[in-house]
Design a protein around this motif. Structure first.
Motif, PDB file in Angstrom:
ATOM      1  N   TRP A 129      39.949  39.039  48.986  1.00  0.00           N
ATOM      2  CA  TRP A 129      39.298  40.109  48.229  1.00  0.00           C
ATOM      3  C   TRP A 129      39.629  41.426  48.924  1.00  0.00           C
ATOM      4  O   TRP A 129      39.135  41.710  50.005  1.00  0.00           O
ATOM      5  CB  TRP A 129      37.789  39.904  48.166  1.00  0.00           C
ATOM      6  CG  TRP A 129      37.097  40.849  47.209  1.00  0.00           C
ATOM      7  CD1 TRP A 129      37.066  42.207  47.277  1.00  0.00           C
ATOM      8  CD2 TRP A 129      36.358  40.495  46.033  1.00  0.00           C
ATOM      9  NE1 TRP A 129      36.357  42.730  46.238  1.00  0.00           N
ATOM     10  CE2 TRP A 129      35.905  41.699  45.444  1.00  0.00           C
ATOM     11  CE3 TRP A 129      36.023  39.294  45.424  1.00  0.00           C
ATOM     12  CZ2 TRP A 129      35.129  41.733  44.288  1.00  0.00           C
ATOM     13  CZ3 TRP A 129      35.259  39.319  44.260  1.00  0.00           C
ATOM     14  CH2 TRP A 129      34.819  40.517  43.707  1.00  0.00           C
ATOM     15  N   THR A 184      40.642  32.785  48.333  1.00  0.00           N
ATOM     16  CA  THR A 184      40.947  34.045  47.647  1.00  0.00           C
ATOM     17  C   THR A 184      40.752  35.216  48.590  1.00  0.00           C
ATOM     18  O   THR A 184      39.717  35.322  49.257  1.00  0.00           O
ATOM     19  CB  THR A 184      40.055  34.238  46.409  1.00  0.00           C
ATOM     20  OG1 THR A 184      40.306  33.182  45.477  1.00  0.00           O
ATOM     21  CG2 THR A 184      40.358  35.576  45.734  1.00  0.00           C
ATOM     22  N   GLU A 215      31.672  35.597  40.117  1.00  0.00           N
ATOM     23  CA  GLU A 215      31.499  34.553  39.101  1.00  0.00           C
ATOM     24  C   GLU A 215      32.858  34.080  38.587  1.00  0.00           C
ATOM     25  O   GLU A 215      33.071  32.881  38.367  1.00  0.00           O
ATOM     26  CB  GLU A 215      30.637  35.092  37.964  1.00  0.00           C
ATOM     27  CG  GLU A 215      29.182  35.346  38.381  1.00  0.00           C
ATOM     28  CD  GLU A 215      28.427  36.184  37.365  1.00  0.00           C
ATOM     29  OE1 GLU A 215      29.041  36.612  36.363  1.00  0.00           O
ATOM     30  OE2 GLU A 215      27.217  36.431  37.577  1.00  0.00           O
ATOM     31  N   ARG A 216      33.779  35.012  38.390  1.00  0.00           N
ATOM     32  CA  ARG A 216      35.112  34.648  37.928  1.00  0.00           C
ATOM     33  C   ARG A 216      35.821  33.761  38.944  1.00  0.00           C
ATOM     34  O   ARG A 216      36.437  32.751  38.575  1.00  0.00           O
ATOM     35  CB  ARG A 216      35.928  35.920  37.665  1.00  0.00           C
ATOM     36  CG  ARG A 216      37.383  35.673  37.328  1.00  0.00           C
ATOM     37  CD  ARG A 216      38.084  36.971  36.928  1.00  0.00           C
ATOM     38  NE  ARG A 216      37.863  38.033  37.894  1.00  0.00           N
ATOM     39  CZ  ARG A 216      38.542  38.178  39.022  1.00  0.00           C
ATOM     40  NH1 ARG A 216      39.478  37.293  39.343  1.00  0.00           N
ATOM     41  NH2 ARG A 216      38.294  39.193  39.825  1.00  0.00           N
ATOM     42  N   LEU A 217      35.726  34.109  40.241  1.00  0.00           N
ATOM     43  CA  LEU A 217      36.377  33.299  41.274  1.00  0.00           C
ATOM     44  C   LEU A 217      35.763  31.907  41.356  1.00  0.00           C
ATOM     45  O   LEU A 217      36.479  30.917  41.558  1.00  0.00           O
ATOM     46  CB  LEU A 217      36.271  34.003  42.629  1.00  0.00           C
ATOM     47  CG  LEU A 217      37.022  35.332  42.785  1.00  0.00           C
ATOM     48  CD1 LEU A 217      36.908  35.842  44.216  1.00  0.00           C
ATOM     49  CD2 LEU A 217      38.478  35.205  42.385  1.00  0.00           C
ATOM     50  N   THR A 257      34.413  30.158  38.956  1.00  0.00           N
ATOM     51  CA  THR A 257      34.884  29.335  37.834  1.00  0.00           C
ATOM     52  C   THR A 257      36.335  28.920  38.015  1.00  0.00           C
ATOM     53  O   THR A 257      36.768  27.905  37.454  1.00  0.00           O
ATOM     54  CB  THR A 257      34.736  30.105  36.505  1.00  0.00           C
ATOM     55  OG1 THR A 257      35.515  31.309  36.565  1.00  0.00           O
ATOM     56  CG2 THR A 257      33.279  30.460  36.249  1.00  0.00           C
ATOM     57  N   GLN A 258      37.089  29.693  38.822  1.00  0.00           N
ATOM     58  CA  GLN A 258      38.497  29.368  39.073  1.00  0.00           C
ATOM     59  C   GLN A 258      38.674  28.396  40.231  1.00  0.00           C
ATOM     60  O   GLN A 258      39.794  28.016  40.554  1.00  0.00           O
ATOM     61  CB  GLN A 258      39.286  30.645  39.346  1.00  0.00           C
ATOM     62  CG  GLN A 258      39.395  31.569  38.140  1.00  0.00           C
ATOM     63  CD  GLN A 258      40.014  32.918  38.468  1.00  0.00           C
ATOM     64  OE1 GLN A 258      40.270  33.235  39.634  1.00  0.00           O
ATOM     65  NE2 GLN A 258      40.249  33.737  37.449  1.00  0.00           N
ATOM     66  N   PRO A 286      30.298  40.097  38.911  1.00  0.00           N
ATOM     67  CA  PRO A 286      31.222  39.552  37.904  1.00  0.00           C
ATOM     68  C   PRO A 286      32.492  38.966  38.521  1.00  0.00           C
ATOM     69  O   PRO A 286      32.971  37.915  38.085  1.00  0.00           O
ATOM     70  CB  PRO A 286      31.534  40.775  37.029  1.00  0.00           C
ATOM     71  CG  PRO A 286      30.344  41.662  37.183  1.00  0.00           C
ATOM     72  CD  PRO A 286      29.917  41.481  38.605  1.00  0.00           C
ATOM     73  N   GLY A 287      33.023  39.644  39.538  1.00  0.00           N
ATOM     74  CA  GLY A 287      34.215  39.126  40.192  1.00  0.00           C
ATOM     75  C   GLY A 287      33.955  37.816  40.911  1.00  0.00           C
ATOM     76  O   GLY A 287      34.791  36.899  40.892  1.00  0.00           O
ATOM     77  N   THR A 305      42.514  39.247  44.820  1.00  0.00           N
ATOM     78  CA  THR A 305      41.914  40.078  43.786  1.00  0.00           C
ATOM     79  C   THR A 305      41.527  41.419  44.392  1.00  0.00           C
ATOM     80  O   THR A 305      41.131  41.480  45.567  1.00  0.00           O
ATOM     81  CB  THR A 305      40.681  39.396  43.160  1.00  0.00           C
ATOM     82  OG1 THR A 305      40.180  40.194  42.090  1.00  0.00           O
ATOM     83  CG2 THR A 305      39.565  39.212  44.189  1.00  0.00           C
TER      84      THR A 305
END
Length: 759
Positions: A90, A88, A138-140, A142-143, A135-136, A121
């Motif tokens: 960033w 990803t 954590e989202r990555l 989980t993805q 938060p970002g 992102t």
């Protein structure tokens, strides 16, 4: 508010042979003005001239100059390719960050399938801050992301990087912002701030650093990419110029190459990026000049996050090949930019009223807050305050009643990042570089912060600050000089930027007439609260040419009303010469004016004082080191001359405040070898070598490259090969000798002003 103090850079007469070399590039004009500008700016030889004027004559720096950090980054990306890990990007939400994301999206997209294995992102500008956030992350996680590659951000996100690792993700940082005291715990950090400030890569913006990473991948895996690397250069030019970095060295080279690539986007027959093609049409630009980015494409890309918050469609606008989608996105960017202009103007009007009540004799850093100010335009408004007041400016939104959040901008040589860093304990977060930063802090800490940052300002810069900020004027010209020939001469110096600004021209004893104004309208015909005054400038009294026509030139004054401009009175103007692509005419842009002063304006200083604090017994030892302070022992004449020229530009004394204690090269190599075998904890890098042993970045990089060349054999724990030890000892001894010399050599202002570059 402060008034500009004009200073004319002393005119020079370059050698005739140099003028002739410049004239060959000027078509029908004499080349005299261009030669004078180039000479004033340090371009004084045929070799320098060629590399400056033409990218074909410049040798770009290899991406491997980043040394071990680049090798680690490419190695980890290769691992991700082999193991099909999800990667990803960033990014960041300004023009540099959006173009950085676009470069990595297309560049890494040659090696990783987009959307499935490669994603990106960008934080929301209105809800989040620059950089990584939990938060970002954590989202990555989980993805399924296993590797994050930052661009234009991440250098100071130390806690967030550790958290990413705890979530099972590695991080590669590509960035250009100020470095933390300690190296982040990342796979690699590619940041040109590790280089000395004279290095050709030092001034790279975020997009250029991202490009260098992609370039290294192209070098490492030459058979994989299908898209030519050069296709990314238009994106690089947009980010470089929009971010206002110093366009020297590789920055200038990349901007030149990128503008040539950008030029192809105007013609539908050659355009490969329909989004950029649409933007150029909307702003009536051709894409062949840096102003097409600075006043056209850049503001529209920035407006996306300033008004909308979410900048992700900016990446789609730049990279999509779907013409219909790009036209829709470009139209939305145009509308957002019009809204930005109106908001910016209304905020500045309010700020200007408040500035009337500020005493600049007791104010070092202007700190203003308001719960209604839109955060998206606070950086632009802070730039206006800083330029107007000659002071750093911090503008904060206090809407939620608990946290103050906003932007800061600086002027001249005032290191904004250092000022904020001194008060980091009072803030929730901040980041940026010496000229621009974003920050947030608890609202109840604001009074203490304001007092403390002002106190730090006066301690650091108080003796150097004038209530009248200086406006440096490059050349004095006549109205009759303004036109195509002069513009073409100046065009040789483009692209302009920090370190190579657009020429400021003095017009003495002239008058303005026929002023008119209009509110700028957006594409739908709605007025924007942003003024543009047009006028004609002539000599006082007017003169005529051979055909009996009055010699005149059109002019514009942005953001001002005609009533502010005296008519039919003798004036002195400071202007920039430009070409209006919409009206197809050469015109001047008014910077400042005053009633005509027959005595002229003061030339700037051509020399500066020298304060020598190298010896503990030096006569200047009791003086506080106020001025342009050189704290690192140089190893070449060019380093000393560069520091001296910077002091002249800042109109400060040069303070030699460095000391050097030679050490035995063999002892240093022994320590280095011991640390190398403990590298799991030592994490050797150019920065760690610089800090621990006072090596220059160049020497540190050379040492790491040598170590790397000997490969895995060094990992066994056995002694280093004698050949390697000898090579490193030789490198260290050479630098020690040079530094020993420069710690003792007798120096005077006259010597520094005239000594030629030496090896």
């Amino acid at each position: 508010m402060a008034q500009f103090r004009w200073q004319l850079i002393p005119p020079v007469t370059p050698p005739a042979i140099f003028v002739e070399q410049v004239r060959r590039h000027c078509g029908q004009s004499s080349g005299q003005f261009a030669a004078q500008l180039l000479w004033q700016r340090g371009i004084q030889s045929a070799d320098q001239l060629g590399g400056f004027l033409s990218p074909d004559c410049y040798t770009p720096t290899s991406p491997w100059e980043f040394g071990q950090e680049m090798k680690w980054a490419v190695q980890r990306l290769g691992q991700a390719m082999a193991q099909k890990e999800k990667v990803t990007i960033w990014g960041d939400f300004d023009a540099d960050g959006i173009t950085s994301t676009a470069v990595l999206w297309e560049g890494l997209g040659q090696f990783f399938p987009q959307d499935s294995q490669l994603t990106y992102t960008i934080p929301n500008r209105l809800r989040e801050s620059h950089g990584l956030n939990r938060p970002g992350l954590e989202r990555l996680a989980t993805q399924g992301t296993k590797l994050i590659v930052t661009c234009d951000t991440g250098s100071t996100n130390l806690d967030e990087i550790v958290y990413a690792q705890q979530l099972g993700m590695d991080v590669i940082v590509t960035d250009h912002h100020t470095l933390p005291d300690d190296r982040p715990e990342v796979v690699a950090i590619i940041n040109p701030r590790y280089f000395a400030d004279g290095h050709p890569l030092f001034n790279l913006s975020g997009v250029a650093v991202a490009f260098k990473l992609v370039e290294a991948l192209y070098n490492q895996y030459p058979t994989v990419p299908q898209q030519p690397l050069e296709d990314l250069l238009d994106l690089v030019a947009i980010g470089l110029i929009a971010d206002l970095v110093t366009l020297q060295g590789d920055c200038r080279y990349l901007a030149q190459r990128g503008i040539a690539q950008l030029r192809t986007q105007k013609d539908p027959a050659t355009a490969t990026r329909p989004g950029i093609h649409a933007l150029l049409n909307l702003c009536n630009r051709n894409g062949d000049r840096p102003t097409d980015i600075g006043f056209g494409i850049g503001p529209r890309i920035n407006a996306i996050s300033r008004i909308k918050g979410d900048a992700s469609f900016g990446v789609e606008l730049l990279t999509s090949r779907d013409t219909k989608v790009c036209n829709q996105l470009a139209a939305e960017a145009e509308t957002l930019n019009s809204r930005r202009k109106g908001l910016q103007k209304s905020v500045i009007i309010e700020i200007d009223q408040r500035l009337q009540n500020i005493d600049l004799s007791t104010t070092g850093v202007v700190v203003l807050t308001d719960p209604q100010w839109p955060t998206g335009v606070l950086g632009l408004a802070a730039s206006h305050v800083a330029q107007t007041c000659g002071r750093p400016a911090i503008l904060l939104n206090t809407q939620d009643g608990k946290i103050a959040k906003g932007s800061a901008r600086s002027v001249a040589n005032i290191d904004l990042y250092a000022l904020l860093h001194s008060q980091r304990h009072l803030m929730l977060g901040f980041g940026g570089h010496p000229f621009a930063a974003g920050l947030s802090l608890p609202l109840d800490k604001l009074p203490l912060f304001t007092e403390a940052v002002n106190q730090q300002f006066w301690q650091s810069y108080g003796a150097q600050i004038s209530l009248d900020p200086i406006l440096a004027v490059d050349l004095q010209v006549k109205v009759a000089d303004l036109g195509q020939d002069l513009f073409r001469e100046f065009n040789l110096l483009e692209p302009y930027g920090m370190g190579n600004p657009a020429p400021k021209l003095l017009l003495e004893n002239v008058q303005v007439g026929r002023p008119s104004f209009r509110n700028i309208k957006d594409r739908t015909g709605n007025k924007v609260s942003y003024l543009k005054t047009s006028f004609r400038v002539t000599d006082y009294p007017p003169k005529t040419d051979d055909d009996g026509q009055v010699v005149q030139c059109p002019g514009v004054w942005w953001g001002h009303h005609p009533d502010e401009l005296p008519q039919n009175e003798p004036l002195d103007l400071v202007v920039e010469l430009d070409f209006n692509t919409y009206d197809r005419q050469y015109e001047v842009r008014l910077i400042d004016f005053r009633l005509h002063q027959p005595q002229g304006i003061a030339p700037s200083q051509t020399s500066t004082n020298l304060i020598d604090r190298r010896s503990p017994h030096a006569p200047d030892q009791d003086l506080s080191p106020q001025g342009h302070v050189l704290r690192t022992c140089p190893s070449s004449w060019s380093e000393l001359r560069r520091a001296y020229q910077q002091a002249i530009a800042a109109q400060q004394p040069l303070v030699l405040d460095y000391h050097f204690l030679p050490q035995c090269p063999s002892s240093l190599v022994a320590e280095l070898e011991a640390q190398w075998h403990g590298r799991e904890t030592a994490q050797l890098s150019p920065l760690s070598l610089q800090k621990q042993w006072d090596f220059s970045h160049g020497l540190a990089s050379q040492i790491l490259v040598l170590i790397q060349e000997y490969g895995p054999a060094l990992n066994s724990g056995s002694a280093w090969p004698k050949a390697l030890v000898r090579q490193i000892e030789t490198l260290i001894a050479e630098e020690q000798f040079q530094k020993q010399y420069f710690s003792q050599v007798s120096l005077t202002p006259e010597l520094l002003a005239t000594v030629p570059d030496k090896p």
